[in-house]
Design a protein around this motif. Structure first.
Motif, PDB file in Angstrom:
ATOM      1  N   UNK A   1       2.914  62.493  64.489  1.00  0.00           N
ATOM      2  CA  UNK A   1       2.627  63.524  65.492  1.00  0.00           C
ATOM      3  C   UNK A   1       3.897  63.861  66.289  1.00  0.00           C
TER       4      UNK A   1
ATOM      5  N   UNK B   1     -14.557  62.192  72.779  1.00  0.00           N
ATOM      6  CA  UNK B   1     -13.615  61.391  72.002  1.00  0.00           C
ATOM      7  C   UNK B   1     -12.493  62.253  71.475  1.00  0.00           C
ATOM      8  N   UNK B   2     -12.855  63.388  70.894  1.00  0.00           N
ATOM      9  CA  UNK B   2     -11.805  64.272  70.392  1.00  0.00           C
ATOM     10  C   UNK B   2     -10.956  64.802  71.543  1.00  0.00           C
TER      11      UNK B   2
ATOM     12  N   UNK C   1      -8.593  62.059  72.644  1.00  0.00           N
ATOM     13  CA  UNK C   1      -7.581  61.811  71.612  1.00  0.00           C
ATOM     14  C   UNK C   1      -6.585  62.962  71.593  1.00  0.00           C
ATOM     15  N   UNK C   2      -7.093  64.180  71.680  1.00  0.00           N
ATOM     16  CA  UNK C   2      -6.210  65.342  71.623  1.00  0.00           C
ATOM     17  C   UNK C   2      -5.243  65.364  72.807  1.00  0.00           C
TER      18      UNK C   2
ATOM     19  N   UNK D   1      -4.519  54.088  73.658  1.00  0.00           N
ATOM     20  CA  UNK D   1      -3.701  55.159  73.089  1.00  0.00           C
ATOM     21  C   UNK D   1      -3.096  56.019  74.200  1.00  0.00           C
TER      22      UNK D   1
ATOM     23  N   UNK E   1     -10.271  51.652  73.380  1.00  0.00           N
ATOM     24  CA  UNK E   1      -9.247  51.977  72.378  1.00  0.00           C
ATOM     25  C   UNK E   1      -8.528  53.276  72.729  1.00  0.00           C
TER      26      UNK E   1
ATOM     27  N   UNK F   1      -0.349  54.051  75.984  1.00  0.00           N
ATOM     28  CA  UNK F   1       0.829  53.919  75.118  1.00  0.00           C
ATOM     29  C   UNK F   1       1.611  55.232  75.079  1.00  0.00           C
TER      30      UNK F   1
ATOM     31  N   UNK G   1     -15.015  51.691  72.401  1.00  0.00           N
ATOM     32  CA  UNK G   1     -14.307  52.859  71.858  1.00  0.00           C
ATOM     33  C   UNK G   1     -13.499  53.558  72.947  1.00  0.00           C
TER      34      UNK G   1
ATOM     35  N   UNK H   1      -2.578  63.093  71.836  1.00  0.00           N
ATOM     36  CA  UNK H   1      -1.891  63.647  70.668  1.00  0.00           C
ATOM     37  C   UNK H   1      -0.964  64.785  71.086  1.00  0.00           C
ATOM     38  N   UNK H   2      -1.424  65.618  72.004  1.00  0.00           N
ATOM     39  CA  UNK H   2      -0.577  66.702  72.497  1.00  0.00           C
ATOM     40  C   UNK H   2       0.622  66.126  73.260  1.00  0.00           C
TER      41      UNK H   2
ATOM     42  N   UNK I   1       5.670  67.554  66.292  1.00  0.00           N
ATOM     43  CA  UNK I   1       6.103  68.318  67.464  1.00  0.00           C
ATOM     44  C   UNK I   1       7.487  68.906  67.246  1.00  0.00           C
TER      45      UNK I   1
ATOM     46  N   UNK J   1       2.075  63.222  72.700  1.00  0.00           N
ATOM     47  CA  UNK J   1       3.001  62.634  71.717  1.00  0.00           C
ATOM     48  C   UNK J   1       3.790  63.733  71.003  1.00  0.00           C
ATOM     49  N   UNK J   2       3.108  64.822  70.674  1.00  0.00           N
ATOM     50  CA  UNK J   2       3.759  65.988  70.081  1.00  0.00           C
ATOM     51  C   UNK J   2       4.924  66.453  70.970  1.00  0.00           C
TER      52      UNK J   2
END
Lengths: 168, 168
Positions: free
Chosen positions: A146, B135-136, B139-140, B14, B10, B17, B7, B143-144, A150, B146-147
């Protein structure tokens, strides 16, 4: 996620999502675009795709085979693992299909390996890297992808032919 | 992760981190470095940090308050949410502490909100965005981040004063 234990299934969802967005980010790119260097210290988008595939290979060895890379494997994967000068020298001239095939091959082995294991395995300390468990290793694989996706999006926006749908 | 259902715990791992690596990537940056534009269509690193904070705010509203942004909220967050010209015009002149405070404030609310909810909530379709579950959404958010952290690392390497420890 059918076919996986619950926590592994969540990780597989993350891995598949990351990959889908990577492939969308490079869809339709030419060899020249994949090889383009934004500046002398840049990695090409092709090299970043090669990097994503070899990171996945190296975590397969670490988690499924429970060992470090051999020196032969290290030497073979090094240009794409480390990127930089050797990557710029060696990782070019390949069509998108080449990179996608390497990514698909790596992914197939990952999914097979994860389907054959369970959540208890996921949390165990790794023999070859005791500070880490397989959960972190596979999360990090997606996270590194990921991170580079980017960069791929940023780099592709600066090509003459940008993505038709712009994503930040 | 103590204090959260499994969940959610977890996901919190993420999120934490991702944030730790973002903060490491910008450690010690000056106002001039945070404001630097690599090229005329770039977002500054400061603007990317502002973006990360407002994305988190917008997902708090979507998942915890179960509603879309009001038009006032949309207008207030827009420069950092969308980035681009308005971001380049407005998001500058602030020290790192300013961005870190916004990130910390957003994160505190996220962790409070997630600690007060459970895994069943996590999987429910969102009232304000039925195609998505929390959840999505969360996570998103990671994820955004990290991008954009991948972009921050790329951009920072090209400043006069790069990171002392290079990370790809």
């Amino acid at each position: 996620m059918a076919g996986y234990t619950p926590a592994i299934g969540r990780l597989v969802g993350i891995l598949l999502y990351a990959r889908r967005t990577t492939l969308a980010a490079v869809d339709g790119m030419s060899v020249a675009e994949l090889d383009h260097l934004q500046d002398p210290s840049s990695n090409s988008i092709g090299a970043l795709l090669a990097h994503i595939a070899v990171v996945e290979r190296s975590y397969q060895i670490l988690t499924f085979e429970e060992r470090r890379l051999t020196s032969e494997e290290q030497a073979a994967l090094e240009p794409a693992l480390t990127l930089g000068d050797e990557g710029r020298r060696l990782l070019k001239g390949k069509p998108l299909e080449h990179y996608v095939r390497d990514l698909d091959d790596a992914r197939r082995l990952t999914l097979e390996g994860l389907a054959a294991r369970d959540d208890e395995w996921l949390e165990r300390s790794l023999t070859a890297a005791p500070a880490m468990n397989a959960h972190f290793a596979w999360f990090h694989t997606a996270e590194d992808e990921i991170n580079h996706r980017g960069q791929i999006r940023w780099l592709r926006k600066r090509l003459v032919t940008p993505l038709s749908h712009s994503e930040s």
